[in-house]
Write a protein that holds these residues in place. Structure first.
Motif, PDB file in Angstrom:
ATOM      1  N   THR A 188       0.860  -1.270   0.123  1.00  0.00           N
ATOM      2  CA  THR A 188       0.022  -0.087  -0.054  1.00  0.00           C
ATOM      3  C   THR A 188       1.033   1.400  -0.072  1.00  0.00           C
ATOM      4  N   LEU A 189       2.002   1.342   0.851  1.00  0.00           N
ATOM      5  CA  LEU A 189       2.739   2.269   0.988  1.00  0.00           C
ATOM      6  C   LEU A 189       3.349   2.554  -0.539  1.00  0.00           C
ATOM      7  N   VAL A 190       4.133   1.552  -1.275  1.00  0.00           N
ATOM      8  CA  VAL A 190       4.428   1.612  -2.501  1.00  0.00           C
ATOM      9  C   VAL A 190       3.249   2.334  -3.231  1.00  0.00           C
ATOM     10  N   GLU A 191       2.131   1.802  -3.548  1.00  0.00           N
ATOM     11  CA  GLU A 191       1.103   2.507  -4.180  1.00  0.00           C
ATOM     12  C   GLU A 191       1.267   3.922  -4.037  1.00  0.00           C
ATOM     13  N   GLN A 192       0.739   4.250  -2.776  1.00  0.00           N
ATOM     14  CA  GLN A 192       1.159   5.810  -2.336  1.00  0.00           C
ATOM     15  C   GLN A 192       2.074   6.663  -2.878  1.00  0.00           C
ATOM     16  N   PHE A 193       3.273   6.005  -2.842  1.00  0.00           N
ATOM     17  CA  PHE A 193       4.458   6.684  -3.114  1.00  0.00           C
ATOM     18  C   PHE A 193       4.426   6.769  -4.693  1.00  0.00           C
ATOM     19  N   GLU A 194       4.228   5.931  -5.426  1.00  0.00           N
ATOM     20  CA  GLU A 194       3.856   5.961  -6.750  1.00  0.00           C
ATOM     21  C   GLU A 194       2.904   7.235  -7.305  1.00  0.00           C
ATOM     22  N   THR A 195       1.577   7.241  -6.607  1.00  0.00           N
ATOM     23  CA  THR A 195       0.564   7.954  -6.713  1.00  0.00           C
ATOM     24  C   THR A 195       1.173   9.529  -6.491  1.00  0.00           C
ATOM     25  N   GLN A 196       1.729   9.807  -5.289  1.00  0.00           N
ATOM     26  CA  GLN A 196       2.399  11.183  -4.630  1.00  0.00           C
ATOM     27  C   GLN A 196       3.122  11.410  -5.807  1.00  0.00           C
ATOM     28  N   THR A 197       4.193  10.516  -6.225  1.00  0.00           N
ATOM     29  CA  THR A 197       5.103  10.891  -7.178  1.00  0.00           C
ATOM     30  C   THR A 197       4.776  11.430  -8.426  1.00  0.00           C
ATOM     31  N   ALA A 198       3.480  10.618  -9.096  1.00  0.00           N
ATOM     32  CA  ALA A 198       2.920  11.257 -10.030  1.00  0.00           C
ATOM     33  C   ALA A 198       2.136  12.613  -9.884  1.00  0.00           C
ATOM     34  N   ARG A 199       1.783  12.796  -8.687  1.00  0.00           N
ATOM     35  CA  ARG A 199       1.106  14.122  -8.388  1.00  0.00           C
ATOM     36  C   ARG A 199       1.977  15.343  -8.353  1.00  0.00           C
ATOM     37  N   LEU A 200       3.223  14.973  -7.777  1.00  0.00           N
ATOM     38  CA  LEU A 200       4.403  16.050  -7.834  1.00  0.00           C
ATOM     39  C   LEU A 200       4.818  16.383  -8.894  1.00  0.00           C
ATOM     40  N   THR A 201       5.012  15.302 -10.058  1.00  0.00           N
ATOM     41  CA  THR A 201       5.090  15.673 -11.295  1.00  0.00           C
ATOM     42  C   THR A 201       4.182  16.560 -11.977  1.00  0.00           C
ATOM     43  N   GLY A 224       1.850  28.040 -15.990  1.00  0.00           N
ATOM     44  CA  GLY A 224       1.803  29.672 -16.766  1.00  0.00           C
ATOM     45  C   GLY A 224       0.987  30.545 -16.057  1.00  0.00           C
ATOM     46  N   ASP A 225       0.086  30.150 -15.093  1.00  0.00           N
ATOM     47  CA  ASP A 225      -0.601  31.068 -14.160  1.00  0.00           C
ATOM     48  C   ASP A 225      -0.013  31.760 -12.918  1.00  0.00           C
ATOM     49  N   PRO A 226       0.580  32.934 -12.952  1.00  0.00           N
ATOM     50  CA  PRO A 226       1.367  33.498 -11.826  1.00  0.00           C
ATOM     51  C   PRO A 226       0.268  33.243 -10.434  1.00  0.00           C
ATOM     52  N   SER A 227      -1.078  33.496 -10.769  1.00  0.00           N
ATOM     53  CA  SER A 227      -1.883  33.696  -9.598  1.00  0.00           C
ATOM     54  C   SER A 227      -1.914  32.408  -8.856  1.00  0.00           C
ATOM     55  N   GLU A 228      -1.463  31.269  -9.430  1.00  0.00           N
ATOM     56  CA  GLU A 228      -1.458  30.131  -8.793  1.00  0.00           C
ATOM     57  C   GLU A 228      -0.135  29.791  -8.179  1.00  0.00           C
ATOM     58  N   ALA A 229       0.834  30.277  -8.423  1.00  0.00           N
ATOM     59  CA  ALA A 229       2.232  30.246  -7.960  1.00  0.00           C
ATOM     60  C   ALA A 229       2.236  29.812  -6.482  1.00  0.00           C
ATOM     61  N   HIS A 230       1.524  30.500  -5.592  1.00  0.00           N
ATOM     62  CA  HIS A 230       1.503  30.387  -4.076  1.00  0.00           C
ATOM     63  C   HIS A 230       0.820  28.973  -3.849  1.00  0.00           C
ATOM     64  N   THR A 231      -0.025  28.776  -4.339  1.00  0.00           N
ATOM     65  CA  THR A 231      -0.937  27.471  -4.060  1.00  0.00           C
ATOM     66  C   THR A 231      -0.201  26.255  -4.496  1.00  0.00           C
ATOM     67  N   GLN A 232       0.412  26.301  -5.737  1.00  0.00           N
ATOM     68  CA  GLN A 232       1.111  25.294  -6.341  1.00  0.00           C
ATOM     69  C   GLN A 232       2.198  24.848  -5.380  1.00  0.00           C
ATOM     70  N   ALA A 233       3.097  26.015  -4.811  1.00  0.00           N
ATOM     71  CA  ALA A 233       4.088  25.794  -4.215  1.00  0.00           C
ATOM     72  C   ALA A 233       3.712  25.231  -2.675  1.00  0.00           C
ATOM     73  N   ALA A 234       2.593  25.533  -2.188  1.00  0.00           N
ATOM     74  CA  ALA A 234       2.118  24.701  -0.942  1.00  0.00           C
ATOM     75  C   ALA A 234       1.808  23.239  -1.219  1.00  0.00           C
ATOM     76  N   LEU A 235       1.078  23.140  -2.448  1.00  0.00           N
ATOM     77  CA  LEU A 235       0.818  21.717  -2.624  1.00  0.00           C
ATOM     78  C   LEU A 235       1.933  20.902  -2.944  1.00  0.00           C
ATOM     79  N   ARG A 236       3.071  21.604  -3.361  1.00  0.00           N
ATOM     80  CA  ARG A 236       4.323  20.861  -3.948  1.00  0.00           C
ATOM     81  C   ARG A 236       5.148  20.365  -2.361  1.00  0.00           C
ATOM     82  N   ALA A 237       4.926  21.317  -1.491  1.00  0.00           N
ATOM     83  CA  ALA A 237       5.495  21.097  -0.190  1.00  0.00           C
ATOM     84  C   ALA A 237       4.792  20.042   0.505  1.00  0.00           C
ATOM     85  N   ASN A 238       3.368  19.935   0.382  1.00  0.00           N
ATOM     86  CA  ASN A 238       2.627  18.956   1.056  1.00  0.00           C
ATOM     87  C   ASN A 238       2.991  17.712   0.509  1.00  0.00           C
ATOM     88  N   VAL A 239       3.056  17.536  -0.752  1.00  0.00           N
ATOM     89  CA  VAL A 239       3.295  16.143  -1.351  1.00  0.00           C
ATOM     90  C   VAL A 239       4.815  15.675  -1.137  1.00  0.00           C
TER      91      VAL A 239
END
Length: 140
Positions: free
Chosen positions: A53-66, A73-88
């Protein structure tokens, strides 16, 4: 050996959910009657399922990070994207740590005091490194 006997009056209207609410008591009875080798095999099977299960979660989160790393290209989402990347990335670190502890054979024991972490806690938080008392001391 401690044998816990729980008498559950069954009625025709007893639901599966109601029986499930007695699960911990029934589980204690079953575990108490298992041989040591059977318990070890059951624990190893549970840990192997958790590892998969952890291996599957790792693969899922790796794909999400990618996906999150791709430039939107939308500068208004830069802060949100950075927070999501940090969480992943944090989730990936936690998953990697749990997989490392499984590989080293020390998964399920508190990193601080060495006491086994209750399986219920590990089911809810598979990357848990500390038992509850040590986690509370660590967090404060």
């Amino acid at each position: 050996m401690v044998l816990l006997v729980v008498v559950i009056p069954l009625r025709v209207t007893t639901t599966r959910a109601k029986l499930h609410s007695f699960g911990p008591f029934l589980f204690v009875k079953r575990v108490g009657m298992m041989s040591r080798d059977t318990r070890i095999a059951a624990d190893q099977h549970w840990i192997e399922e958790l590892r998969m299960t952890l291996v599957e979660q790792f693969e899922t989160q790796t794909a999400r990070l990618t996906q999150l790393t791709a430039d939107t290209g939308d500068p208004s989402e830069a802060h949100t994207q950075a927070a999501l990347r940090a969480n992943v990335r944090q989730q990936l670190d936690q998953i990697t740590g749990a997989l490392g502890r499984i590989a080293q054979g020390r998964y399920g024991n508190c990193d601080k005091c060495g006491v086994p972490i209750p399986q219920e806690r590990l089911q809810l938080l598979p990357h848990a490194r500390f038992c509850m008392p040590c986690q509370q001391r660590h967090s404060s």
